[in-house]
Design an enzyme around this catalytic site. Structure first.
Site, PDB file in Angstrom:
ATOM      1  N   ASP A 129       0.870  -1.163   0.000  1.00 53.55           N
ATOM      2  CA  ASP A 129       0.000   0.000   0.000  1.00 53.55           C
ATOM      3  C   ASP A 129       0.921   1.231   0.000  1.00 53.55           C
ATOM      4  O   ASP A 129       2.107   1.118   0.358  1.00 53.55           O
ATOM      5  CB  ASP A 129      -0.860  -0.054   1.264  1.00 53.55           C
ATOM      6  CG  ASP A 129      -1.585   1.241   1.498  1.00 53.55           C
ATOM      7  OD1 ASP A 129      -2.309   1.676   0.600  1.00 53.55           O
ATOM      8  OD2 ASP A 129      -1.396   1.834   2.581  1.00 53.55           O
ATOM      9  N   ASP A 131      -0.153   5.122   0.840  1.00 53.79           N
ATOM     10  CA  ASP A 131      -0.406   6.125   1.889  1.00 53.79           C
ATOM     11  C   ASP A 131      -0.414   5.497   3.280  1.00 53.79           C
ATOM     12  O   ASP A 131      -1.162   4.545   3.520  1.00 53.79           O
ATOM     13  CB  ASP A 131      -1.751   6.798   1.651  1.00 53.79           C
ATOM     14  CG  ASP A 131      -1.738   7.621   0.384  1.00 53.79           C
ATOM     15  OD1 ASP A 131      -1.933   8.827   0.448  1.00 53.79           O
ATOM     16  OD2 ASP A 131      -1.483   7.027  -0.697  1.00 53.79           O
ATOM     17  N   GLU A 435      12.442  11.650  24.537  1.00 47.81           N
ATOM     18  CA  GLU A 435      12.978  11.528  25.895  1.00 47.81           C
ATOM     19  C   GLU A 435      14.338  10.840  25.957  1.00 47.81           C
ATOM     20  O   GLU A 435      14.410   9.625  26.128  1.00 47.81           O
ATOM     21  CB  GLU A 435      11.997  10.707  26.749  1.00 47.81           C
ATOM     22  CG  GLU A 435      10.566  11.137  26.625  1.00 47.81           C
ATOM     23  CD  GLU A 435       9.826  11.055  27.947  1.00 47.81           C
ATOM     24  OE1 GLU A 435      10.490  10.887  28.993  1.00 47.81           O
ATOM     25  OE2 GLU A 435       8.594  11.163  27.936  1.00 47.81           O
TER      26      GLU A 435
HETATM   27  N1  RBF Z   1       7.706   4.151  28.105  1.00 44.88           N
HETATM   28  C1  RBF Z   1       6.823   3.186  27.812  1.00 44.88           C
HETATM   29  O1  RBF Z   1       5.647   3.345  28.083  1.00 44.88           O
HETATM   30  N2  RBF Z   1       7.214   2.027  27.224  1.00 44.88           N
HETATM   31  C2  RBF Z   1       8.507   1.776  26.914  1.00 44.88           C
HETATM   32  O2  RBF Z   1       8.808   0.715  26.354  1.00 44.88           O
HETATM   33  C3  RBF Z   1       9.483   2.771  27.235  1.00 44.88           C
HETATM   34  N3  RBF Z   1      10.786   2.567  26.970  1.00 44.88           N
HETATM   35  C4  RBF Z   1      11.695   3.543  27.276  1.00 44.88           C
HETATM   36  C5  RBF Z   1      13.046   3.332  26.998  1.00 44.88           C
HETATM   37  C6  RBF Z   1      14.000   4.311  27.301  1.00 44.88           C
HETATM   38  C7  RBF Z   1      15.424   4.046  26.969  1.00 44.88           C
HETATM   39  C8  RBF Z   1      13.594   5.532  27.886  1.00 44.88           C
HETATM   40  C9  RBF Z   1      14.600   6.581  28.227  1.00 44.88           C
HETATM   41  C10 RBF Z   1      12.253   5.738  28.177  1.00 44.88           C
HETATM   42  C11 RBF Z   1      11.289   4.761  27.881  1.00 44.88           C
HETATM   43  N4  RBF Z   1       9.941   4.941  28.143  1.00 44.88           N
HETATM   44  C12 RBF Z   1       9.025   3.967  27.840  1.00 44.88           C
HETATM   45  C13 RBF Z   1       9.462   6.280  28.517  1.00 44.88           C
HETATM   46  C14 RBF Z   1       9.226   6.504  29.948  1.00 44.88           C
HETATM   47  O3  RBF Z   1       7.921   6.047  30.219  1.00 44.88           O
HETATM   48  C15 RBF Z   1       9.325   8.016  30.133  1.00 44.88           C
HETATM   49  O4  RBF Z   1      10.631   8.397  29.923  1.00 44.88           O
HETATM   50  C16 RBF Z   1       8.871   8.418  31.502  1.00 44.88           C
HETATM   51  O5  RBF Z   1       7.516   8.146  31.644  1.00 44.88           O
HETATM   52  C17 RBF Z   1       9.104   9.910  31.723  1.00 44.88           C
HETATM   53  O6  RBF Z   1       8.240  10.676  30.944  1.00 44.88           O
HETATM   54 MG    MG Z   2      11.786  13.697  30.879  1.00 40.06          MG
END
Ligand code: RBF
Ligand code: MG
Ligand code: ADP
Length: 501
Positions: A129, A131, A435
């Site tokens: 596909d 789009d 992040e």
């Molecule tokens: N948040 C998720 O909900 N699932 C993830 O798999 C996940 N993996 C992350 C991996 C790394 C290396 C980092 C730095 C953050 C990850 N986070 C993940 C985000 C995390 O939930 C978030 O940084 C905190 O909630 C702060 O906002």
């Molecule tokens: Mg942060």
């Protein structure tokens, strides 16, 4: 009975068979390499019905009996993967030249499937596909059509109601989608009039759309492996040219482009996939469809094809009954599961784990550190120095939501970093965030809100995941950091640090 071996040897191979021996077995020197050489040869150049050598089956006897046996196994392997086969002389010459010794003469030859030959599974044909799967049009469509609908309804409909309806009609042809949208939202307008309002606005902006993350990697891989692939898009020809103006390479790579105007009934009707398969000379059962919408997956499934969903909508459950696999992005395609040659660009960790990272075309992003949800350090003990997604839209759109690794520059110093880009499913964020966790303990100097931070995103690690407990999320992020620290020292990724200013 399978293919007559002698006939095959003399008619198909002849001079070329000697060339294989010279270039493959002898030039390569050892049994394994000659198997792989032949495997590459078959998968790359025998394109009508792709044949391949199965090293797993060739190996034991090959080791026992040496190279001669390997070549014989090549013949057997062809018999396993029986079908109509045409070998083109130019391709053979090219192959032989590549393997150093050019073949002196090669003529067109063909081997036809014999009656009663064991039925074999040919390498599938891929139908894509456009789009939302290969190009990132969906945000633009939502923005433009959403605004027109809001104007039309004078704010009577909630943004989320409009957004949900737009997601439901995704994948349909413009007129079909417009009709369906009018019906779902009970709009008081003729479909022709709504389409006349939206299409000039969209046509003026198709040039903005980027390729989806991983799209070019996928197409290049399929091309290198000699897999046939084509497009089946609901887009009519007139929009197609506008959308693809800056992606002509993608169009050139396709073996067919079936646009929405070429069929009587659009997706979810199977007609467009049936026409694509016919054009590609493939049986429906040997086709794998890659789609981003339920409408598209239903069409592929009704055509008797296997379907892979890379959802561009939030509701993954909508694919349960119509997709054979639902993945997060094109980075996560497991091609081997569908009988296709697997990607070879993942770098394994070599520590006994199954972890691996995928080097990508590095993406650089910079800006002031902004406030996030305020829970990284507090709830997880993992502070992340967020960058502003709105200001970095282009860079963010070139990466699939997921976990990445790379380097960071802050206050003139370089650090390793591991980062998440996306919606943090564990917290079900409504807003996308960037992040990065800088892999360094800043102690008392650890407040850099508003300071300039520069990142290079060098490799993809995994999709964002949901976890049953906060501890599981934290453990996983710490493992991500270990993987990043190890892999960022590897030559394949180390050099990307130079992209920081
Ligand atoms: N948040 C998720 O909900 N699932 C993830 O798999 C996940 N993996 C992350 C991996 C790394 C290396 C980092 C730095 C953050 C990850 N986070 C993940 C985000 C995390 O939930 C978030 O940084 C905190 O909630 C702060 O906002
Ligand atoms: Mg942060
Ligand atoms: P927010 O939700 O506002 O991003 P966090 O709890 O994620 O808050 O903390 C992030 C802040 O912590 C960063 O903006 C930075 O000022 C600080 N910080 C301290 N050490 C680090 C680090 N190693 N990596 C990233 N940020 C750090």
């Amino acid at each position: 009975m399978g293919i007559d071996e002698n006939n095959l040897r003399t008619r198909t191979c002849g001079v070329r068979w000697r060339a294989w021996r010279r270039c493959g077995a002898r030039a390569c020197g050892d049994v394994w390499r000659s198997i792989h050489f032949l495997q590459r040869f078959f998968t790359k150049y025998l394109t009508t019905t792709e044949y391949s050598i199965d090293p797993a089956r060739s190996h034991p006897s090959a080791v026992r009996d040496g190279n001669k046996r390997v070549q014989k196994n090549a013949i057997y392997a062809m018999r396993w993967r029986d079908g109509a086969l045409a070998v083109d002389a130019r391709a053979i010459r090219k192959m032989c030249a590549r393997a150093r010794n050019a073949v002196s003469s090669a003529s067109y030859a063909s081997v036809t499937r014999r009656r009663g030959a064991a039925s074999m599974t040919p390498t599938p044909t891929v139908i894509l596909d456009l789009d939302g799967t290969l190009i990132n049009t969906e945000q633009l469509v939502d923005e433009v059509v959403g605004a027109v609908v809001r104007d039309l309804t004078k704010g009577a409909l909630a943004t989320s109601t409009i957004h949900d309806a737009l997601e439901r009609v995704r994948g349909m042809r413009p007129m079909d989608a417009t009709r369906e949208l009018i019906s779902r939202l009970s709009l008081d307008i003729a479909p022709e009039a709504l389409l006349a309002a939206t299409s000039p606005l969209l046509n003026a902006r198709w040039g903005e759309v980027q390729l989806m993350p991983g799209a070019m990697r996928l197409l290049q891989h399929l091309q290198t492996k000699g897999v046939r692939f084509g497009l089946a898009t609901s887009t009519p020809r007139e929009y197609f040219a506008l959308k693809m103006a800056s992606h002509t390479r993608v169009v050139e790579m396709m073996s067919c482009e079936i646009t929405g105007d070429l069929v009587v009934r659009g997706k979810p009707d199977p007609e467009i996939f049936e026409l694509a398969a016919k054009t590609l000379g493939a049986d429906a059962t040997a086709c794998v469809v890659i789609e981003d919408t339920p409408v598209g997956c239903e069409a592929g499934q009704s055509a008797g094809m296997r379907t892979i969903a890379v959802p561009s909508i939030r509701d993954r459950a909508a694919f349960e009954s119509c997709a054979d696999a639902v993945i997060h992005s094109l980075y996560d395609l497991d091609l081997a599961k569908f009988g296709l040659p697997a990607f070879e660009d993942w770098l394994p960790l070599d520590d006994g784990s199954a972890d691996a990272v995928l080097p990508i075309a590095p993406v650089v992003m910079r800006g002031p550190v902004v406030k996030g949800f305020g829970r990284g350090a507090k709830e997880l003990g993992i502070p992340t120095a967020n960058l502003d997604v709105a200001a970095l839209k282009f860079q963010v759109d070139s990466l699939a939501p997921g976990i990445y690794l790379g380097f960071a520059k802050l206050r003139g110093e370089i650090y390793q970093q591991v980062m998440s880009i996306g919606w943090n499913p564990f917290f079900d964020n409504a807003k996308k965030t960037i992040e990065p966790w800088l892999l360094h303990d800043f102690g008392d100097d650890g407040d850099f809100y508003g300071e300039e931070l520069e990142l290079v995103v060098s490799a993809y690690l995994r999709p964002e995941a949901d976890f049953t407990t906060l501890e599981a999320l934290i453990t996983r992020i710490h493992r991500d950091a270990e993987v990043a620290k190890t892999m960022l020292q590897r030559e394949e990724l180390k050099h990307t640090v130079k992209l920081l200013h």
